[in-house]
Design a protein around this motif. Structure first.
Motif, PDB file in Angstrom:
ATOM      1  N   ALA A 116       0.813  -1.223   0.000  1.00 50.75           N
ATOM      2  CA  ALA A 116       0.000   0.000   0.000  1.00 50.75           C
ATOM      3  C   ALA A 116       0.841   1.265   0.000  1.00 50.75           C
ATOM      4  N   PHE A 117       2.051   1.213   0.539  1.00 55.18           N
ATOM      5  CA  PHE A 117       2.856   2.432   0.678  1.00 55.18           C
ATOM      6  C   PHE A 117       3.205   3.078  -0.670  1.00 55.18           C
ATOM      7  N   PRO A 118       3.685   2.344  -1.682  1.00 53.22           N
ATOM      8  CA  PRO A 118       4.001   3.017  -2.948  1.00 53.22           C
ATOM      9  C   PRO A 118       2.784   3.628  -3.641  1.00 53.22           C
ATOM     10  N   LYS A 119       1.615   3.090  -3.405  1.00 51.68           N
ATOM     11  CA  LYS A 119       0.383   3.613  -4.018  1.00 51.68           C
ATOM     12  C   LYS A 119      -0.269   4.706  -3.178  1.00 51.68           C
ATOM     13  N   GLN A 120       0.347   5.069  -2.053  1.00 50.57           N
ATOM     14  CA  GLN A 120      -0.168   6.104  -1.155  1.00 50.57           C
ATOM     15  C   GLN A 120      -1.580   5.772  -0.656  1.00 50.57           C
ATOM     16  N   VAL A 121      -1.785   4.505  -0.364  1.00 45.91           N
ATOM     17  CA  VAL A 121      -3.040   4.053   0.215  1.00 45.91           C
ATOM     18  C   VAL A 121      -2.837   3.854   1.713  1.00 45.91           C
ATOM     19  N   LYS A 122      -3.690   4.456   2.521  1.00 42.49           N
ATOM     20  CA  LYS A 122      -3.578   4.362   3.967  1.00 42.49           C
ATOM     21  C   LYS A 122      -4.376   3.160   4.471  1.00 42.49           C
ATOM     22  N   LEU A 123      -3.790   2.456   5.440  1.00 41.81           N
ATOM     23  CA  LEU A 123      -4.435   1.308   6.057  1.00 41.81           C
ATOM     24  C   LEU A 123      -4.593   1.545   7.550  1.00 41.81           C
ATOM     25  N   VAL A 174      -8.988   3.599  -2.691  1.00 39.92           N
ATOM     26  CA  VAL A 174      -8.027   2.919  -3.560  1.00 39.92           C
ATOM     27  C   VAL A 174      -8.113   3.525  -4.966  1.00 39.92           C
ATOM     28  N   PRO A 175      -6.989   3.848  -5.596  1.00 42.12           N
ATOM     29  CA  PRO A 175      -7.049   4.540  -6.900  1.00 42.12           C
ATOM     30  C   PRO A 175      -7.614   3.692  -8.030  1.00 42.12           C
ATOM     31  N   LYS A 198      -5.985  -2.515  -5.796  1.00 38.39           N
ATOM     32  CA  LYS A 198      -6.757  -3.309  -4.832  1.00 38.39           C
ATOM     33  C   LYS A 198      -6.322  -4.764  -4.844  1.00 38.39           C
ATOM     34  N   VAL A 199      -6.082  -5.310  -6.031  1.00 35.93           N
ATOM     35  CA  VAL A 199      -5.635  -6.704  -6.126  1.00 35.93           C
ATOM     36  C   VAL A 199      -4.252  -6.867  -5.515  1.00 35.93           C
ATOM     37  N   ASP A 200      -3.355  -5.942  -5.797  1.00 36.47           N
ATOM     38  CA  ASP A 200      -1.985  -6.050  -5.281  1.00 36.47           C
ATOM     39  C   ASP A 200      -1.949  -5.997  -3.760  1.00 36.47           C
ATOM     40  N   ILE A 201      -2.682  -5.049  -3.184  1.00 34.53           N
ATOM     41  CA  ILE A 201      -2.675  -4.922  -1.719  1.00 34.53           C
ATOM     42  C   ILE A 201      -3.343  -6.134  -1.074  1.00 34.53           C
ATOM     43  N   SER A 202      -4.407  -6.614  -1.688  1.00 38.28           N
ATOM     44  CA  SER A 202      -5.133  -7.746  -1.104  1.00 38.28           C
ATOM     45  C   SER A 202      -4.315  -9.025  -1.131  1.00 38.28           C
TER      46      SER A 202
END
Length: 563
Positions: free
Chosen positions: A334-341, A365-366, A371-375
């Motif tokens: 999630a970090f490279p995509k700037q998605v907060k968890l 999620v952008p 979404k698939v990668d983080i999951s």
């Protein structure tokens, strides 16, 4: 004439048909005009000076310059509070310009009705401005208690600056959401989806600032696909405070800490259970035979505690390590995509140490690929570590020199997983696996529990990692089909064995709803991501599928009907 239920001053008026009294009494006779005050129903209201002043302000008048009837109220211009200055009912006749009494009709012009004073009856313009002011105050109040809606001025700017013939030809727009907090734009896309959406994202910040999110979604109830391929596209505009997830509350941090402590305890209990065969016969007999009344000597437990706790800590550390490794995989993706968890909320379980953890998205999620990668990142990291420990544990179990570090477990435990049972059977051999008990290294327990945890979280349902991966790879409609099949298999006990019902209830209560759409929820993922998700679901089924007795007897996995 007087009103039958309130004292009223009467002014004759040529009016057809008669008007009903505003205080819900009988209709006023034809040709009359009533002006009366509403009387309160309780004496406490009348005795209060403030309420009495409010009551004295409420009047009902017939005005001859208005068509029909209209009722409105206005704010007091002299009070600092939100008081209603008047509540008026108007009814007029266009043919009547002047009001006269019965004496005027008979020719007596000396006695005329006294017009109301200016203090009692303000001008219509002042009442109208006060009413508009009330509307403004009401709108502000609704903004505070209700959802923040899209500003119409910003919608106009977006239609002028963003949409156009070369990007997205707008055909219509309509409110979106249960409370109409957003705007849904319909039209025809005139360029590549990714290029147009990227352009809109940049222009949106320039035109309206950083207060809106623009979603690209499939057009709802579309009759036909896009002529250039793929589904038709629509855009949804929402304020960020409406659609973005809320930050983690303080009570959630407290809950996450308590759940983590309980997970540590359940992991230690799992390690102790693996050493249960080392209990002295007297202790086992005391707990298994109801007729036993004499408690065993506590000193008999000391050797068991000294030998069981070190291995129990090894199992606990291993299970916690797998859980943490799983969460690190999510955060690294999630970090490279700037998605907060959010922080993980661990779920303790005595059978496997834990059911895993619930991790929420704290930002939108952008796109579906993200979404698939983080999951997949979390279960993949946890599965790799778990399988390494399981493989090392199986190899150490087959080593005759490591008998001192091995623990005895019933052989039928290997029937809980078809995939892991086949690997154990191929490594340890038929004679070892077909005995009543099997001596294994504690790392086998850790790896087995870790792989079971990853498989449970990769089930394609709701907001589990598997559900998010399937939703991102194949769409929300595919997730509904996968979810129905998963719930059916869990309810029948086909997947997960004794854990199926417990885990099914956990999912229904905590993670049953699908994940929210991505900003770009239209662009599909690549073929290799779809293949990876498909392989992962296949391995999940093999891991959670138990071995029935007939197949176990043929494969030599466990001694059937031993217990």
């Amino acid at each position: 004439m007087q009103c039958p239920c309130h004292p009223c001053s009467v002014v004759p008026l040529k009016r057809n048909p008669p008007l009903p009294c505003p205080s819900f009494c009988s209709p006023v006779e034809m040709g009359t005009l009533a002006s009366c005050s509403f009387m309160p129903l309780n004496s406490e209201f009348r005795s209060n000076p403030v309420r009495r002043d409010f009551r004295e302000r409420i009047h009902c008048h017939e005005l001859n310059r208005l068509k029909g009837g209209a009722c409105f109220f206005a704010n007091s211009h002299t009070s600092k509070h939100l008081n209603f200055d008047r509540f008026r009912c108007f009814a007029t006749n266009d043919n009547d310009k002047d009001t006269t009494n019965g004496e005027e009709e008979s020719g007596n012009n000396d006695s005329k009705p006294t017009p109301p004073s200016t203090s009692e009856e303000p001008a219509l313009s002042s009442l109208g401005s006060a009413y508009k002011k009330f509307e403004v105050d009401y709108s502000k109040l609704m903004e505070l208690v209700g959802p923040r809606r899209v500003d119409p001025a910003d919608v106009k700017l977006i239609k002028e600056k963003l949409f156009g013939y070369s990007s997205f030809w707008l055909t219509k727009e309509e409110p979106f959401g249960y409370q109409q907090e957003g705007i849904l734009f319909f039209g025809n896309l005139r360029g590549k989806r990714d290029d147009v959406f990227s352009k809109f994202q940049n222009q949106l910040v320039e035109v309206t600032g950083d207060k809106y999110n623009l979603f690209m979604v499939e057009e709802p109830n579309s009759d036909s696909p896009d002529p250039r391929g793929g589904p038709r596209v629509s855009f949804i505009l929402l304020r960020k405070e409406v659609c973005e997830p809320e930050p983690t509350a303080p009570w959630q941090y407290v809950s996450a800490t308590l759940l983590f402590l309980l997970t540590i305890v359940s992991s230690v209990v799992l390690g102790v259970d693996s050493q249960i065969n080392k209990l002295p016969p007297e202790v086992v007999g005391y707990f298994t035979h109801p007729g036993t009344t004499e408690a065993p000597d506590r000193e008999l437990l000391l050797p068991f505690v000294e030998s069981a706790l070190p291995l129990a800590y090894v199992v606990a550390y291993g299970v916690l390590g797998v859980l943490l490794f799983h969460e690190v995989g999510h955060f690294l993706a999630a970090f490279p995509k700037q998605v907060k968890l959010s922080i993980p909320f661990f779920l303790p379980n005595l059978a496997t140490g834990s059911f895993g953890a619930i991790t929420q998205f704290k930002s939108i999620v952008p796109d579906r690929s993200t979404k698939v990668d983080i999951s997949l990142a979390g279960p993949f990291a946890g599965a790799v570590l778990s399988f390494l420990m399981f493989a090392v544990g199986i190899l150490l179990s087959s080593n005759p020199d490591a008998t001192g570090d091995l623990v005895q477990i019933p052989s039928f435990m290997f029937q809980s997983s078809l995939l892991l049972g086949l690997i154990s059977r191929a490594t340890l051999g038929y004679e070892v696996m077909h005995a009543a008990t099997v001596a294994i290294h504690p790392l086998v327990i850790v790896g087995w529990s870790g792989l079971t945890i990853q498989a449970l979280n990769m089930l394609p349902v709701g907001r589990l990692d598997g559900g998010r991966a399937v939703q991102g790879a194949f769409g929300k409609s595919a997730l509904l089909g996968f979810g129905l099949a998963t719930y059916t298999l869990l309810g029948l006990g086909v997947l997960g064995g004794p854990l199926s019902l417990v885990w099914g209830f956990c999912v229904l209560i905590l993670q049953r709803t699908p994940e929210k759409p991505c900003l770009n929820d239209v662009t599909e993922v690549g073929t290799w991501r779809k293949s990876l998700v498909g392989v992962a679901i296949f391995l999940v089924v093999l891991t959670l599928l138990p071995v029935w007795d007939e197949l176990a007897e043929e494969l030599g996995i466990g001694l059937v009907n031993t217990f």
